[in-house]
Scaffold this motif. Structure first.
Motif, PDB file in Angstrom:
ATOM      1  N   UNK A  82      33.250  60.725 158.312  1.00 31.15           N
ATOM      2  CA  UNK A  82      32.006  60.285 158.941  1.00 31.15           C
ATOM      3  C   UNK A  82      30.931  61.188 158.364  1.00 31.15           C
ATOM      4  N   UNK A  83      30.088  60.612 157.494  1.00 26.76           N
ATOM      5  CA  UNK A  83      29.155  61.430 156.727  1.00 26.76           C
ATOM      6  C   UNK A  83      27.706  61.017 156.936  1.00 26.76           C
ATOM      7  N   UNK A  84      26.821  61.948 156.593  1.00 28.14           N
ATOM      8  CA  UNK A  84      25.395  61.687 156.532  1.00 28.14           C
ATOM      9  C   UNK A  84      25.004  61.885 155.074  1.00 28.14           C
ATOM     10  N   UNK A  85      24.345  60.890 154.505  1.00 24.25           N
ATOM     11  CA  UNK A  85      23.975  60.957 153.086  1.00 24.25           C
ATOM     12  C   UNK A  85      22.488  61.268 152.938  1.00 24.25           C
ATOM     13  N   UNK A  86      22.153  61.748 151.751  1.00 23.82           N
ATOM     14  CA  UNK A  86      20.763  62.074 151.442  1.00 23.82           C
ATOM     15  C   UNK A  86      19.966  60.796 151.198  1.00 23.82           C
ATOM     16  N   UNK A  87      18.717  60.793 151.637  1.00 24.73           N
ATOM     17  CA  UNK A  87      17.821  59.662 151.415  1.00 24.73           C
ATOM     18  C   UNK A  87      17.541  59.527 149.923  1.00 24.73           C
ATOM     19  N   UNK A  88      17.590  58.297 149.419  1.00 25.25           N
ATOM     20  CA  UNK A  88      17.215  58.031 148.039  1.00 25.25           C
ATOM     21  C   UNK A  88      18.360  58.044 147.045  1.00 25.25           C
ATOM     22  N   UNK A  89      19.565  58.269 147.497  1.00 21.23           N
ATOM     23  CA  UNK A  89      20.710  58.245 146.583  1.00 21.23           C
ATOM     24  C   UNK A  89      21.444  56.914 146.726  1.00 21.23           C
ATOM     25  N   UNK A  90      22.173  56.529 145.703  1.00 24.19           N
ATOM     26  CA  UNK A  90      22.965  55.310 145.776  1.00 24.19           C
ATOM     27  C   UNK A  90      24.222  55.560 146.608  1.00 24.19           C
ATOM     28  N   UNK A  91      24.303  54.921 147.754  1.00 28.98           N
ATOM     29  CA  UNK A  91      25.414  55.173 148.669  1.00 28.98           C
ATOM     30  C   UNK A  91      26.757  54.848 148.020  1.00 28.98           C
ATOM     31  N   UNK A  92      26.850  53.747 147.292  1.00 30.95           N
ATOM     32  CA  UNK A  92      28.137  53.395 146.667  1.00 30.95           C
ATOM     33  C   UNK A  92      28.559  54.438 145.638  1.00 30.95           C
ATOM     34  N   UNK A  93      27.614  54.988 144.893  1.00 27.25           N
ATOM     35  CA  UNK A  93      27.924  56.023 143.906  1.00 27.25           C
ATOM     36  C   UNK A  93      28.373  57.309 144.586  1.00 27.25           C
ATOM     37  N   UNK A  94      27.668  57.692 145.637  1.00 25.20           N
ATOM     38  CA  UNK A  94      28.030  58.900 146.388  1.00 25.20           C
ATOM     39  C   UNK A  94      29.427  58.747 146.986  1.00 25.20           C
ATOM     40  N   UNK A  95      29.717  57.601 147.565  1.00 28.87           N
ATOM     41  CA  UNK A  95      31.030  57.367 148.186  1.00 28.87           C
ATOM     42  C   UNK A  95      32.151  57.351 147.152  1.00 28.87           C
ATOM     43  N   UNK A  96      31.907  56.755 146.015  1.00 23.70           N
ATOM     44  CA  UNK A  96      32.910  56.728 144.949  1.00 23.70           C
ATOM     45  C   UNK A  96      33.200  58.155 144.460  1.00 23.70           C
ATOM     46  N   UNK A  97      32.150  58.948 144.272  1.00 15.92           N
ATOM     47  CA  UNK A  97      32.304  60.334 143.855  1.00 15.92           C
ATOM     48  C   UNK A  97      33.067  61.138 144.911  1.00 15.92           C
ATOM     49  N   UNK A  98      32.723  60.927 146.176  1.00 14.18           N
ATOM     50  CA  UNK A  98      33.402  61.614 147.276  1.00 14.18           C
ATOM     51  C   UNK A  98      34.886  61.280 147.281  1.00 14.18           C
ATOM     52  N   UNK A  99      35.215  59.997 147.163  1.00 19.51           N
ATOM     53  CA  UNK A  99      36.624  59.580 147.164  1.00 19.51           C
ATOM     54  C   UNK A  99      37.401  60.206 146.010  1.00 19.51           C
ATOM     55  N   UNK A 100      36.839  60.125 144.803  1.00 19.89           N
ATOM     56  CA  UNK A 100      37.534  60.656 143.625  1.00 19.89           C
ATOM     57  C   UNK A 100      37.742  62.166 143.731  1.00 19.89           C
ATOM     58  N   UNK A 101      36.693  62.876 144.134  1.00 16.18           N
ATOM     59  CA  UNK A 101      36.765  64.332 144.222  1.00 16.18           C
ATOM     60  C   UNK A 101      37.736  64.783 145.306  1.00 16.18           C
ATOM     61  N   UNK A 102      37.620  64.188 146.491  1.00 17.76           N
ATOM     62  CA  UNK A 102      38.491  64.581 147.605  1.00 17.76           C
ATOM     63  C   UNK A 102      39.947  64.241 147.301  1.00 17.76           C
ATOM     64  N   UNK A 103      40.201  63.064 146.758  1.00 19.81           N
ATOM     65  CA  UNK A 103      41.576  62.671 146.443  1.00 19.81           C
ATOM     66  C   UNK A 103      42.221  63.684 145.503  1.00 19.81           C
TER      67      UNK A 103
END
Length: 128
Positions: A82-103
């Motif tokens: 459950x996250x809070x993202x920064x205004x102005x960033x691409x949410x799908x890109x941030x989520x994809x990066x988060x998934x890859x990095x965390x995995x």
């Protein structure tokens, strides 16, 4: 069997030649939370009050409360962020990066397979 962080703990377990290793879900949640807040575009972890529908940003000491960890009988991990993202960033890109990095990081840290990562964007914040 699926157990969430904060409930009865089913620990991730693996056997080695020297014995058994058990990992508490809170350890996984804390580690995953520390990785998540370092990812570009993530402001922080969110705590959601179901009664009021309010979301608040968690302090660094409580990152694991914004993450649910489930470990099945094959010792495979499912993470719900459950996250809070920064205004102005691409949410799908941030989520994809988060998934890859965390995995990658959680699998390297625990030696267990990450089966699934679910991301719930609870808010957007303007960052300085």
């Amino acid at each position: 069997m699926s157990v969430q962080n904060g409930g009865a703990c089913m620990q991730g377990a693996m056997s080695t030649g020297l014995g058994k290793i058990e990992i508490n879900p809170d350890v996984i949640a804390t580690y995953a939370g520390s990785i998540a807040v370092e990812c570009f575009g993530i402001v922080g972890m969110a705590a959601v009050n179901m009664m009021d529908g309010l979301t608040r940003l968690l302090k660094k000491d409580y990152l694991n409360r914004g993450i649910n960890v489930a470990i099945d009988d094959k010792s495979e991990i499912t993470l719900d962020f459950h996250v809070i993202v920064a205004y102005g960033v691409g949410i799908s890109t941030v989520c994809r990066n988060l998934k890859d990095t965390v995995k990658y990081q959680v699998e390297a840290f625990t030696g267990m397979k990450v089966k699934e990562i679910n991301i719930f964007v609870e808010g957007v914040r303007v960052t300085d």
